[in-house]
Structure formats: C-alpha cells, structure tokens
Write a protein that holds these residues in place. Structure first.
Motif, PDB file in Angstrom:
ATOM      1  N   VAL A 269       0.839  -1.203   0.000  1.00 28.45           N
ATOM      2  CA  VAL A 269       0.000   0.000   0.000  1.00 28.45           C
ATOM      3  C   VAL A 269       0.874   1.253   0.000  1.00 28.45           C
ATOM      4  O   VAL A 269       0.617   2.210  -0.746  1.00 28.45           O
ATOM      5  CB  VAL A 269      -0.954   0.000   1.203  1.00 28.45           C
ATOM      6  N   ALA A 270       1.906   1.268   0.817  1.00 32.22           N
ATOM      7  CA  ALA A 270       2.787   2.432   0.877  1.00 32.22           C
ATOM      8  C   ALA A 270       3.463   2.679  -0.462  1.00 32.22           C
ATOM      9  O   ALA A 270       3.562   3.822  -0.924  1.00 32.22           O
ATOM     10  CB  ALA A 270       3.837   2.237   1.970  1.00 32.22           C
ATOM     11  N   VAL A 271       3.909   1.599  -1.096  1.00 33.32           N
ATOM     12  CA  VAL A 271       4.555   1.731  -2.398  1.00 33.32           C
ATOM     13  C   VAL A 271       3.593   2.311  -3.424  1.00 33.32           C
ATOM     14  O   VAL A 271       3.932   3.218  -4.191  1.00 33.32           O
ATOM     15  CB  VAL A 271       5.099   0.363  -2.863  1.00 33.32           C
ATOM     16  N   ARG A 272       2.354   1.816  -3.452  1.00 27.40           N
ATOM     17  CA  ARG A 272       1.378   2.299  -4.427  1.00 27.40           C
ATOM     18  C   ARG A 272       1.032   3.771  -4.201  1.00 27.40           C
ATOM     19  O   ARG A 272       0.886   4.540  -5.150  1.00 27.40           O
ATOM     20  CB  ARG A 272       0.121   1.427  -4.384  1.00 27.40           C
ATOM     21  N   GLN A 273       0.929   4.174  -2.958  1.00 26.56           N
ATOM     22  CA  GLN A 273       0.633   5.578  -2.666  1.00 26.56           C
ATOM     23  C   GLN A 273       1.782   6.488  -3.106  1.00 26.56           C
ATOM     24  O   GLN A 273       1.562   7.567  -3.659  1.00 26.56           O
ATOM     25  CB  GLN A 273       0.360   5.768  -1.169  1.00 26.56           C
ATOM     26  N   TYR A 274       3.005   6.039  -2.867  1.00 29.63           N
ATOM     27  CA  TYR A 274       4.141   6.872  -3.259  1.00 29.63           C
ATOM     28  C   TYR A 274       4.243   6.951  -4.771  1.00 29.63           C
ATOM     29  O   TYR A 274       4.512   8.023  -5.340  1.00 29.63           O
ATOM     30  CB  TYR A 274       5.449   6.353  -2.647  1.00 29.63           C
ATOM     31  N   HIS A 275       4.009   5.825  -5.457  1.00 30.70           N
ATOM     32  CA  HIS A 275       3.993   5.836  -6.920  1.00 30.70           C
ATOM     33  C   HIS A 275       2.946   6.821  -7.442  1.00 30.70           C
ATOM     34  O   HIS A 275       3.184   7.542  -8.409  1.00 30.70           O
ATOM     35  CB  HIS A 275       3.676   4.431  -7.468  1.00 30.70           C
ATOM     36  N   ARG A 276       1.792   6.830  -6.797  1.00 31.29           N
ATOM     37  CA  ARG A 276       0.706   7.724  -7.204  1.00 31.29           C
ATOM     38  C   ARG A 276       1.161   9.177  -7.161  1.00 31.29           C
ATOM     39  O   ARG A 276       0.884   9.958  -8.088  1.00 31.29           O
ATOM     40  CB  ARG A 276      -0.493   7.492  -6.300  1.00 31.29           C
ATOM     41  N   TYR A 277       1.869   9.536  -6.105  1.00 30.41           N
ATOM     42  CA  TYR A 277       2.355  10.910  -5.980  1.00 30.41           C
ATOM     43  C   TYR A 277       3.426  11.222  -7.020  1.00 30.41           C
ATOM     44  O   TYR A 277       3.397  12.279  -7.674  1.00 30.41           O
ATOM     45  CB  TYR A 277       2.899  11.142  -4.567  1.00 30.41           C
ATOM     46  N   ALA A 278       4.354  10.303  -7.210  1.00 34.35           N
ATOM     47  CA  ALA A 278       5.409  10.516  -8.196  1.00 34.35           C
ATOM     48  C   ALA A 278       4.840  10.638  -9.603  1.00 34.35           C
ATOM     49  O   ALA A 278       5.249  11.516 -10.382  1.00 34.35           O
ATOM     50  CB  ALA A 278       6.417   9.367  -8.135  1.00 34.35           C
ATOM     51  N   ASP A 279       3.880   9.786  -9.920  1.00 35.39           N
ATOM     52  CA  ASP A 279       3.306   9.771 -11.268  1.00 35.39           C
ATOM     53  C   ASP A 279       2.492  11.014 -11.579  1.00 35.39           C
ATOM     54  O   ASP A 279       2.151  11.262 -12.738  1.00 35.39           O
ATOM     55  CB  ASP A 279       2.434   8.521 -11.457  1.00 35.39           C
ATOM     56  N   ALA A 280       2.177  11.810 -10.564  1.00 37.29           N
ATOM     57  CA  ALA A 280       1.431  13.053 -10.773  1.00 37.29           C
ATOM     58  C   ALA A 280       2.342  14.219 -11.155  1.00 37.29           C
ATOM     59  O   ALA A 280       1.916  15.375 -11.148  1.00 37.29           O
ATOM     60  CB  ALA A 280       0.632  13.401  -9.516  1.00 37.29           C
TER      61      ALA A 280
END
Length: 301
Positions: A269-280
């Motif tokens: 979950v933490a990885v997916r949330q961080y990816h979400r922020y980076a991908d923005a």
C-alpha cells in the motif's frame, strides 16, 4: 591502503548531488586529497572552495585515486561511470577499491563488481548510505557495507570519515539488500507520517505538538522528529531528497520482496501511494512532500 602506518589514500568521488557534495566537503575536512567529477560540471561549484580537484572524466578520477567513491542515481548511472566511454575501465591504472555509496540493485552490484575485477583487478564494496545531506556533511551517516571482509577493513577508516554507524553486513550485495530494507522502513513511514498529519488536522489537534508530546515514548523516532515536522511545516525547499529517488527505491523494494516470494500488504500500500504521488509529476519535489497527497479531504477518506 590503511591510514594507520602510511599516508592517507588519495580519494576520488564521482557524483556531487544532494549527498555527494556534502560528502566531498567532509572528506576534505578530514584531510583527504580528493579528486571529483560530476556529469553536470557546474556542480563542482558546490565543493570548489573545499580544495577538491576537478577531473575531466571518471577515468581521470580513477587514475588520480587509490580509492574511488561513487554516489550516483541507480544501476544505469553507475554502469556508465564504470564502463562508459570515459568510465573507470578506460583508465590506464589507478584505484584498487571502489566504494559504491549509491543505492544500486544487488544484481547489478554483483555483475558490475565481477566485471571491474576482471578488467581492472580492483575490488568493490557496496556501501549505501542513509541519513540525509546534513549528517553527510557532519560524518554522521549510517553506512551498510557488503563485500570481502579484508577489503572492508582496508577501506574502513575512509567509511568512518563519513559514517557514524558503519556495519559490515556480509558478502557483496549485502549492503544493498540492507538498504532495500531501510528504504522499505523509510518509504512506509513517509506515507504513515503523511496520514498521521492529515489525521491530526482533521481531528483538530495541533500537528506541531505531536512530536513534542511523543518524544521519548515508544512511538518516537527520527522519522517523527525530522520528516513529520518537515511535512507539518511544509518545509520542502530546497529539497533534502527527491521524490524520484524514493520512488525508485520503493520499486526496488517491490522487486526484492517479489523475488523472495513474499506478500507484504502494508509495504504494498505504501509503495502504491508513493507511486501515485510521483506519477502526478512530482519527481523533482522533496521526498517528504508526499504529504501533499493528503491535503484534500477527498484524498484521505
């Protein structure tokens, strides 16, 4: 190579970024002759007044040094530094030990170290670091080292010039595996701190009082005292780390965990949330600015 009975080794450093520049200054403060190179030459301005010498290529750094430290961004960068058109392998002679301070994959570490030994007869220590720019400049880093124990002991005093906590973790690649675990802890806590901050604000608790209240208790940590307070203060400029680096490290965590056949939902979950922020489009923002992901109520319902 030891400092104890002879001169200090001549050092080289490739990479003058957020961590490399304060490391260079620290090594000069400790009295080491230091030759440096960076892909962007203007970065030399960050350390010029320290007395470090500029080289025109990684190969020139190699030729001028007994021990070379590398602090670059990932597998492709360090492979280029070692074996590119102006890389270490192009040098006629030079360093006997390479210390990789970068966060490099364990697989690339083993592969590149074997090639360097075959082509140059030089040995490799994987020695990724943790702590941030300020500890780097003060010799207060945590250094996790993999590689032959004899080579580690030859290079140990150099490592202790930049690291307060230096631990030999085992064979080549062990330092990078340990750094992956470190980044799993850090990355998951970045997201946790962001969510705690959002919860404080939603609950009407003064977020600045939380680290004061919890100091010394079981919930206290460097992450709470440093990263949470940075998030609370919106203190992201200049960056102390980059989102792109944390995101890259978390991708390595995912790859490593999957390779072990593990399912770790909290980390996932933490990885997916961080990816979400980076991908923005936030790659070059401060790593702690991921807290902005939770600024709108809809984002943390």
């Amino acid at each position: 190579m030891s400092e104890s009975n002879s001169r200090k080794p001549r050092l080289g450093l490739v990479g003058l970024g957020i961590m490399g520049a304060p490391i260079a200054r620290r090594l000069r403060e400790r009295g080491y002759d230091l030759t440096v190179w960076n892909l962007q030459p203007d970065y030399f301005d960050r350390v010029k007044d320290s007395g470090a010498s500029w080289a025109e290529s990684p190969a020139a750094v190699w030729e001028a040094s007994d021990v070379v430290l590398v602090c670059v961004l990932g597998d492709d960068a360090i492979e280029s530094v070692c074996f590119g058109e102006v890389g270490f392998a192009r040098a006629r002679q030079g360093a006997k030990i390479l210390i990789d301070l970068s966060t490099t994959s364990p697989e690339a570490t083993v592969r590149l170290a074997k090639r360097l030994r075959d082509e140059k007869g030089s040995r490799w220590l994987d020695a990724p670091i943790s702590g941030g720019p300020k500890p780097a400049g003060e010799g207060e880093l945590t250094v996790m080292v993999g590689g032959d124990a004899i080579i580690f002991h030859k290079a140990e005093r150099v490592l202790r010039a930049i690291g307060r906590n230096v631990t030999h973790m085992g064979d080549l690649g062990s330092g990078q595996k340990t750094k992956i675990l470190n980044q799993a802890i850090v990355g998951a806590n970045y997201i946790l701190m962001a969510e705690i901050l959002a919860t404080c604000r939603a609950a009407g608790i003064d977020p600045d009082l939380l680290p004061v209240c919890l100091r010394g208790g079981l919930a206290d940590s460097a992450i709470l005292q440093r990263i949470y307070t940075q998030m609370s203060a919106e203190d992201f400029d200049p960056p102390r780390s980059y989102v792109r680096q944390v995101n890259k490290d978390l991708k390595s965590v995912t790859h490593f965990v999957e390779g072990l056949g593990l399912r770790l939902p909290l980390i996932d979950v933490a990885v997916r949330q961080y990816h979400r922020y980076a991908d923005a489009g936030n790659d070059m923002e401060d790593g702690a600015s991921v807290s902005r992901l939770y600024q709108n109520a809809e984002d943390h319902k």
